[in-house]
Enzyme design. Structure first.
Site, PDB file in Angstrom:
ATOM      1  N   ASP A   1     -11.169   2.506   3.867  1.00 29.31           N
ATOM      2  CA  ASP A   1     -11.476   1.073   3.818  1.00 29.31           C
ATOM      3  C   ASP A   1     -12.978   0.827   3.695  1.00 29.31           C
ATOM      4  O   ASP A   1     -13.395  -0.304   3.433  1.00 29.31           O
ATOM      5  CB  ASP A   1     -10.982   0.377   5.098  1.00 29.31           C
ATOM      6  CG  ASP A   1      -9.690  -0.380   4.884  1.00 29.31           C
ATOM      7  OD1 ASP A   1      -9.477  -0.885   3.767  1.00 29.31           O
ATOM      8  OD2 ASP A   1      -8.901  -0.468   5.852  1.00 29.31           O
TER       9      ASP A   1
ATOM     10  N   LYS B   1       0.840  -1.202   0.000  1.00 26.35           N
ATOM     11  CA  LYS B   1       0.000   0.000   0.000  1.00 26.35           C
ATOM     12  C   LYS B   1       0.879   1.258   0.000  1.00 26.35           C
ATOM     13  O   LYS B   1       0.612   2.217  -0.730  1.00 26.35           O
ATOM     14  CB  LYS B   1      -0.945  -0.024   1.217  1.00 26.35           C
ATOM     15  CG  LYS B   1      -1.997  -1.136   1.104  1.00 26.35           C
ATOM     16  CD  LYS B   1      -2.812  -1.372   2.374  1.00 26.35           C
ATOM     17  CE  LYS B   1      -3.732  -2.573   2.179  1.00 26.35           C
ATOM     18  NZ  LYS B   1      -4.589  -2.905   3.336  1.00 26.35           N
TER      19      LYS B   1
ATOM     20  N   GLN C   1      -4.656  -1.375   9.480  1.00 23.66           N
ATOM     21  CA  GLN C   1      -4.519  -2.716   8.915  1.00 23.66           C
ATOM     22  C   GLN C   1      -5.063  -3.749   9.896  1.00 23.66           C
ATOM     23  O   GLN C   1      -4.750  -3.726  11.084  1.00 23.66           O
ATOM     24  CB  GLN C   1      -3.043  -3.000   8.590  1.00 23.66           C
ATOM     25  CG  GLN C   1      -2.803  -4.308   7.856  1.00 23.66           C
ATOM     26  CD  GLN C   1      -3.410  -4.346   6.452  1.00 23.66           C
ATOM     27  OE1 GLN C   1      -3.565  -3.319   5.795  1.00 23.66           O
ATOM     28  NE2 GLN C   1      -3.770  -5.532   6.002  1.00 23.66           N
TER      29      GLN C   1
HETATM   30  N1  GUN Z   1      -6.810  -7.001   6.283  1.00 20.94           N
HETATM   31  C1  GUN Z   1      -7.220  -7.825   5.286  1.00 20.94           C
HETATM   32  N2  GUN Z   1      -7.864  -7.119   4.330  1.00 20.94           N
HETATM   33  C2  GUN Z   1      -7.865  -5.841   4.725  1.00 20.94           C
HETATM   34  C3  GUN Z   1      -8.388  -4.639   4.162  1.00 20.94           C
HETATM   35  O1  GUN Z   1      -8.993  -4.610   3.090  1.00 20.94           O
HETATM   36  N3  GUN Z   1      -8.175  -3.510   4.896  1.00 20.94           N
HETATM   37  C4  GUN Z   1      -7.532  -3.534   6.085  1.00 20.94           C
HETATM   38  N4  GUN Z   1      -7.410  -2.373   6.729  1.00 20.94           N
HETATM   39  N5  GUN Z   1      -7.048  -4.610   6.637  1.00 20.94           N
HETATM   40  C5  GUN Z   1      -7.209  -5.760   5.959  1.00 20.94           C
END
Ligand code: GUN
Length: 304
Positions: A120, A53, A97
Site C-alpha cells: 500500500d 482485490k 484494509q
Molecule cells: N481504504 C481505502 N483506500 C484504501 C487503500 O488504498 N488501501 C487500504 N489498505 N485501505 C484502503
C-alpha cells in the site's frame, strides 16, 4: 465534450502485463507472488474492495491469503499476525484494509509492516522515499493509478498547474508529491480551502479526492483541463435506490479536456496497481528493471 478516460480498459491492460510477467516467471521455475490481505470487521464497502482485490489476485496469478478478523480483535492480535506475515518468506505483500475499528491504532498497525512488503506504500519509510524522490519504494496504489491515467492524456507534465483537492495520506498527499516529481506546479487544497473554485480554475490538472459528491462544478474547470475524480460516494435517490457518484459534477464537465468516470475510472486502476506493487515486492530489487515498461515511468520526470 470532455474525453472520458477509460480506467477499466487501462486497468485491464496493466493486469494483463502483470499476469504475463508472473506467467513468465512461472516458466522460469519462480514462485507466484503472494499477497496477504487483512480485513478487520464487516464494513460493507471494505468487504467489496477486499473482494475485488482477491479476485484480481486470482486473475493475474498472485496467491492470496485472506485474514478476516473479528471487529473486536485486539491491536496486539493484529500486530502478532503482521509479525508472523513479516517473517514468512512465502509472503511478498501485506495489505491491511482501512478503515480499522476505532480501538485499533491504524498508524501503529501500518508502521509494523516491513517496508518491503508494504504494497500500500503507507509505511513511513516508503512515504519518506516518495517525498525525497530517493530510492524505489512501494508507492500508494490510488495515486499511482491517477498518474497512469494522467499519462494516457497528458503528453508533458513539466510546468503544468496541478491542483489536488484532498489532503489524505492515502491519496491527496502522495499524488501531490508524484505530480511535483513530474515538475508540475502543485497546489494542495482541501474542503476548508477558501476560494476553491478560483484556485481550481487555474489548473491544467485537477485531482479530486475530497469525498464530497458533486463538489467540483462544471464552471470550476479551465477549458481543456484534465480532471481525475477519485471520489466514490453512495448517494440516495428520490425513488429510494442508491447510486455511486464521484466528487465531480460529471454532467457539467463539457469544456474539460478529459475526465475519469465514476465508476470505471480510478477504482479499477487502484486494484491493478496493487497487483503491480505485489509483483514489484516479490521482485525485490529487480523490480525497477522488470517493471520499467509497466508503472515506473509514471513516477519519474521525462527526460531525467
Ligand atoms: N481504504 C481505502 N483506500 C484504501 C487503500 O488504498 N488501501 C487500504 N489498505 N485501505 C484502503
Amino acid at each position: 465534450m470532455a474525453i472520458v478516460i477509460d480506467g477499466k480498459r487501462m486497468a485491464d491492460g496493466l493486469l494483463e502485463r502483470v499476469a504475463a510477467d508472473i506467467a513468465g516467471r512461472g516458466q522460469r521455475g519462480l514462485p507466484r507472488p503472494a499477497l496477504a490481505v487483512i480485513l478487520v470487521g464487516g464494513d460493507p464497502a471494505s468487504q467489496i474492495y477486499v473482494g475485488r482485490k482477491l479476485r484480481a489476485c486470482a486473475r493475474v496469478g498472485i496467491t492470496s491469503h485472506e485474514f478476516r478478523l473479528d471487529p473486536d480483535v485486539t491491536e496486539g492480535e493484529v500486530v502478532a499476525l503482521i509479525d508472523r506475515l513479516n517473517a514468512d518468506p512465502e509472503v511478498d505483500g501485506i495489505l491491511v484494509q482501512l478503515p480499522l475499528p476505532a480501538h485499533v491504532d491504524a498508524n501503529a498497525i501500518l508502521d509494523r509492516i516491513v517496508p518491503d512488503k508494504d504494497v500500500d506504500g503507507f509505511h513511513p519509510v516508503n512515504v519518506g522515499r516518495l517525498s525525497t524522490g530517493k530510492g524505489h519504494g512501494l508507492v500508494p496504489c490510488t495515486p499511482l493509478g491517477c498518474m497512469l491515467l494522467l499519462d494516457s492524456v497528458v503528453p508533458e507534465f513539466r510546468g503544468l498547474d496541478a491542483v489536488v483537492i484532498g489532503k489524505s495520506n492515502i491519496v491527496g498527499k502522495p499524488v501531490a508529491l508524484m505530480l511535483l516529481e513530474r515538475e508540475c506546479t502543485v497546489t494542495v487544497t482541501h474542503i476548508a480551502t477558501q476560494g476553491l473554485p478560483e484556485i481550481v480554475r487555474k489548473a491544467d490538472i485537477v485531482v479530486v479526492a475530497a469525498g464530497h459528491p458533486g463538489l467540483v462544478r462544471g464552471d470550476w474547470a479551465k477549458p481543456g483541463a484534465v480532471v481525475i475524480d477519485v471520489g466514490i460516494n453512495r448517494i440516495a435517490l428520490a425513488d429510494g435506490s442508491t447510486r455511486i457518484v464521484g466528487d465531480v459534477c460529471s454532467a457539467e464537465m463539457d469544456h474539460a479536456g478529459a475526465l475519469t468516470p465514476v465508476p470505471g475510472g480510478v477504482g479499477p486502476m487502484t486494484v491493478a496497481c496493487l497487483m503491480a506493487n505485489t509483483l514489484a515486492a516479490a521482485l525485490g530489487h529487480d523490480a525497477e528493471r522488470e517493471l520499467q515498461g509497466a508503472v515506473r515511468p509514471a513516477l519519474s520526470a521525462r527526460g531525467h
